[in-house]
Design a protein around this motif. Structure first.
Motif, PDB file in Angstrom:
ATOM      1  N   MET A 220      41.019  65.979  36.744  1.00 52.42           N
ATOM      2  CA  MET A 220      41.056  66.652  38.044  1.00 52.42           C
ATOM      3  C   MET A 220      42.411  67.324  38.276  1.00 52.42           C
ATOM      4  SD  MET A 220      38.136  66.369  39.477  1.00 52.42           S
ATOM      5  CE  MET A 220      36.609  65.432  39.318  1.00 52.42           C
ATOM      6  N   PHE A 221      43.499  66.628  37.976  1.00 56.90           N
ATOM      7  CA  PHE A 221      44.834  67.201  38.168  1.00 56.90           C
ATOM      8  C   PHE A 221      45.056  68.401  37.244  1.00 56.90           C
ATOM      9  CE2 PHE A 221      46.259  62.775  39.669  1.00 56.90           C
ATOM     10  CZ  PHE A 221      46.110  63.126  40.999  1.00 56.90           C
ATOM     11  N   CYS A 222      44.560  68.314  36.007  1.00 58.96           N
ATOM     12  CA  CYS A 222      44.693  69.426  35.060  1.00 58.96           C
ATOM     13  C   CYS A 222      43.902  70.647  35.533  1.00 58.96           C
ATOM     14  CB  CYS A 222      44.240  69.006  33.663  1.00 58.96           C
ATOM     15  SG  CYS A 222      45.389  67.877  32.845  1.00 58.96           S
ATOM     16  N   GLN A 223      42.696  70.407  36.067  1.00 56.54           N
ATOM     17  CA  GLN A 223      41.891  71.502  36.614  1.00 56.54           C
ATOM     18  C   GLN A 223      42.618  72.175  37.770  1.00 56.54           C
ATOM     19  OE1 GLN A 223      39.620  72.165  34.151  1.00 56.54           O
ATOM     20  NE2 GLN A 223      38.214  72.646  35.804  1.00 56.54           N
ATOM     21  N   SER A 224      43.177  71.349  38.645  1.00 57.89           N
ATOM     22  CA  SER A 224      43.922  71.869  39.792  1.00 57.89           C
ATOM     23  C   SER A 224      45.097  72.726  39.318  1.00 57.89           C
ATOM     24  CB  SER A 224      44.417  70.706  40.653  1.00 57.89           C
ATOM     25  OG  SER A 224      45.175  71.176  41.737  1.00 57.89           O
ATOM     26  N   ALA A 240      50.435  69.624  41.628  1.00 49.79           N
ATOM     27  CA  ALA A 240      49.581  69.073  40.569  1.00 49.79           C
ATOM     28  C   ALA A 240      50.422  68.366  39.517  1.00 49.79           C
ATOM     29  CB  ALA A 240      48.751  70.187  39.935  1.00 49.79           C
ATOM     30  N   LEU A 241      51.562  68.954  39.147  1.00 44.95           N
ATOM     31  CA  LEU A 241      52.464  68.326  38.166  1.00 44.95           C
ATOM     32  C   LEU A 241      53.032  67.013  38.698  1.00 44.95           C
ATOM     33  CD1 LEU A 241      54.339  71.485  36.876  1.00 44.95           C
ATOM     34  CD2 LEU A 241      53.185  69.815  35.408  1.00 44.95           C
ATOM     35  N   GLY A 242      53.379  67.004  39.993  1.00 45.76           N
ATOM     36  CA  GLY A 242      53.882  65.769  40.606  1.00 45.76           C
ATOM     37  C   GLY A 242      52.854  64.658  40.545  1.00 45.76           C
ATOM     38  N   ASN A 243      51.605  65.007  40.805  1.00 50.33           N
ATOM     39  CA  ASN A 243      50.531  64.006  40.738  1.00 50.33           C
ATOM     40  C   ASN A 243      50.266  63.547  39.316  1.00 50.33           C
ATOM     41  OD1 ASN A 243      48.950  63.394  43.415  1.00 50.33           O
ATOM     42  ND2 ASN A 243      49.562  65.530  43.553  1.00 50.33           N
ATOM     43  N   LEU A 244      50.375  64.464  38.355  1.00 46.94           N
ATOM     44  CA  LEU A 244      50.253  64.067  36.941  1.00 46.94           C
ATOM     45  C   LEU A 244      51.378  63.107  36.558  1.00 46.94           C
ATOM     46  CD1 LEU A 244      49.216  67.426  35.235  1.00 46.94           C
ATOM     47  CD2 LEU A 244      47.966  65.261  35.069  1.00 46.94           C
ATOM     48  N   GLY A 245      52.575  63.371  37.101  1.00 48.86           N
ATOM     49  CA  GLY A 245      53.698  62.467  36.866  1.00 48.86           C
ATOM     50  C   GLY A 245      53.421  61.067  37.376  1.00 48.86           C
ATOM     51  N   MET A 246      52.838  60.991  38.586  1.00 46.28           N
ATOM     52  CA  MET A 246      52.493  59.675  39.150  1.00 46.28           C
ATOM     53  C   MET A 246      51.445  58.965  38.303  1.00 46.28           C
ATOM     54  SD  MET A 246      52.492  60.059  43.292  1.00 46.28           S
ATOM     55  CE  MET A 246      52.088  61.766  43.555  1.00 46.28           C
ATOM     56  N   LEU A 247      50.503  59.769  37.765  1.00 45.22           N
ATOM     57  CA  LEU A 247      49.462  59.185  36.908  1.00 45.22           C
ATOM     58  C   LEU A 247      50.059  58.639  35.613  1.00 45.22           C
ATOM     59  CD1 LEU A 247      46.390  58.726  36.606  1.00 45.22           C
ATOM     60  CD2 LEU A 247      46.270  60.946  35.477  1.00 45.22           C
ATOM     61  N   TRP A 248      50.980  59.404  34.999  1.00 45.36           N
ATOM     62  CA  TRP A 248      51.631  58.924  33.773  1.00 45.36           C
ATOM     63  C   TRP A 248      52.498  57.691  34.059  1.00 45.36           C
ATOM     64  CZ3 TRP A 248      49.376  60.175  29.656  1.00 45.36           C
ATOM     65  CH2 TRP A 248      48.928  61.457  29.400  1.00 45.36           C
ATOM     66  N   THR A 249      53.096  57.646  35.245  1.00 46.94           N
ATOM     67  CA  THR A 249      53.870  56.459  35.638  1.00 46.94           C
ATOM     68  C   THR A 249      52.965  55.245  35.687  1.00 46.94           C
ATOM     69  OG1 THR A 249      55.374  57.814  36.966  1.00 46.94           O
ATOM     70  CG2 THR A 249      55.350  55.467  37.437  1.00 46.94           C
TER      71      THR A 249
END
Length: 491
Positions: A220-224, A240-249
């Motif tokens: 979903m974040f990648c699509q966004s 979107a990058l910030g949310n991907l960062g939180m996901l990787w965290t």
């Protein structure tokens, strides 16, 4: 034959004319969307946007030959178009353009329109968005309930689904939230409302991240990010990058997380400096998880300075909360009490009950460690009472457990046991087995100190069942040794 050729020439000319008209409309609609995306919405995490209304306004300006207002609109300047629409009695279009500049004035104008025309569901949908952005979530819910399921456009249905998903997320209803967000994204895509589609994917990703469905959240974040990159909307891509960062965290891939946060920060430094603090807070949290306390403290302080400069109290409170966790990790209890207390005070003013309780709980830990047991009990009872039964997502089992420890420290064993039992019941209900194991271990200690060695043994065995529910840990190994010691003592 001549008539056929003549017909084909006329038909082809008409088709070409229609094609170029459609291309011209599409071209100006796209320019207007890009122009409106460049408008700043300082201090707001989510900006107001309405692709459908922009499309309609552009179509009207083209049809009427209003070149000057259209030209300015393509550069994100709304006043000439707003003035033109008002003169031509299009009060709804004028109110939408005003809302891009001033949320509260937009609310006032749209409320006036919906009062005169209760069946104007397009206006109701935009009003719901403005209420949500300005933090008036109860009013958002009330407006959404007015919008029927039938006799509405796909775009209005999409906005209704999107903000219902937001409200479900706030209430912790993840199933309904995910279904509504997915439906909203599908409907926005159908209406070519790509900005809103990107936001819907961002929301869906957040819902799945909170629900720990990591692969779907990543998609979903990648699509966004792809949509916002295509639209050349850097603020959306940064989010979107910030949310991907939180996901990787969350996945404990700290290198990839830091990389995403750095990319996001680079974009925000260029186009939206007031949002830098949000990413710096996430970086501070990342360093905290790696127990790099000096980096975490420095980054959280930088974030707090950014929020104070741009007057964003929620961000300031989160910076203080992160610094409180750092103090907890470093066992600096007085700092913990001060920082958590300040954060709780800000959250209380913002009516963020869950965050307020989390900080009060942290403060209580500091007070427990420094022997300020009366104050710790007062804060924990405030949490347990639920603050006038307001809804929140703080896990009350934690508060019961710490209050039990407070009474255990005061050697009030019966009250401590009662609180640990209440905590254990809540932990079992929510399938938090490690928490339940800790509660039963504390109850076992109370039984032993009360002289009930046999009962203590049984309780420690119950604790071991919960502690080793998924895998062997240091805690379960400790419980096994304790059980063997008690068995030896009973022989």
């Amino acid at each position: 034959m001549l008539y056929v050729l003549l017909f084909l020439c006329v038909f082809t000319a008409a088709a070409i004319s229609i094609f170029f008209k459609k291309m011209r409309l599409y071209h100006f609609q796209r320019l207007a969307v890009k122009g409106m995306l460049k408008k700043k919405q300082a201090g707001q995490a989510a900006a107001f946007f309405s692709s459908e209304q922009i499309f309609k306004i552009v179509r009207k300006l083209l049809r009427k030959g209003a070149k000057r207002p259209l030209f300015y609109l393509c550069f994100g300047k709304t006043f000439p178009a707003e003035q033109y629409l008002r003169k031509n009695n299009d009060l709804f279009g004028a109110a939408i353009l005003k809302a891009f500049d001033d949320y509260y004035e937009g609310i006032r104008l749209l409320q006036k329109i919906t009062k005169q025309h209760p069946d104007n569901y397009e206006a109701e949908a935009e009003l719901a968005e403005l209420f949500f952005i300005t933090g008036q979530k109860q009013k958002t819910d009330a407006v959404l309930q007015k919008i029927p399921r039938q006799r509405i456009s796909s775009y209005v249905r999409a906005k209704k689904c999107y903000y219902k998903a937001c409200l479900y997320l706030d209430a912790g209803n993840m199933l309904e939230a995910s279904e509504c967000a997915a439906r909203a994204a599908k409907l926005f895509r159908r209406e070519k409302a790509y900005v809103e589609e990107g936001k819907a994917y961002l929301l869906a990703g957040t819902i799945y991240r909170v629900s720990a469905v990591e692969d779907v959240a990543h998609f979903m974040f990648c699509q966004s990010r792809k949509i916002f990159s295509f639209l050349k909307y850097p603020e959306g891509e940064a989010e979107a990058l910030g949310n991907l960062g939180m996901l990787w965290t969350m996945r404990e891939n700290f290198t990839e997380a830091e990389n995403c946060f750095r990319q996001s920060l680079k974009i925000y430094e260029r186009c939206r400096p007031e949002a830098e603090g949000i990413i710096k807070n996430q970086l501070a949290l990342l360093f905290l998880l790696q127990k790099d306390y000096s980096k975490a403290h420095r980054t959280a302080t930088e974030a707090a300075n950014c929020f104070q400069k741009h007057l964003f109290p929620a961000g300031t409170a989160f910076s203080l909360e992160i610094r409180a966790y750092i103090a907890y990790g470093e066992k600096k209890w007085k700092n913990l009490i001060s920082l958590a207390g300040k954060a709780a005070g800000i959250y209380e003013k913002l009516h963020d009950v869950s965050a307020e309780f989390e900080c009060l709980y942290l403060k209580s830990w500091g007070e427990y460690e420094t022997g300020a047991l009366t104050q710790a009990e007062k804060n924990l009872r405030k949490i347990i009472s639920g603050k006038n039964n307001q809804s929140h997502c703080f896990h009350l089992g934690n508060a019961y457990n710490l209050l039990g420890l407070v009474f255990l420290k005061q050697n009030d064993l019966p009250r401590a046991k009662g609180l640990f039992l209440q905590s254990a019941a809540l932990e079992q209900k929510d399938e938090r087995f490690s928490g339940a194991a800790a509660d039963y271990a504390n109850i076992g200690l109370i039984e032993y100190r009360s002289g009930n060695t046999e009962q203590a043994l049984k309780t420690y065995e119950t604790a071991l069942v919960y502690a080793s529910a998924f895998s062997e840990t240091e805690f379960s190994a400790f419980l096994r040794k304790r059980i063997e010691s008690l068995k030896t003592e009973l022989k």
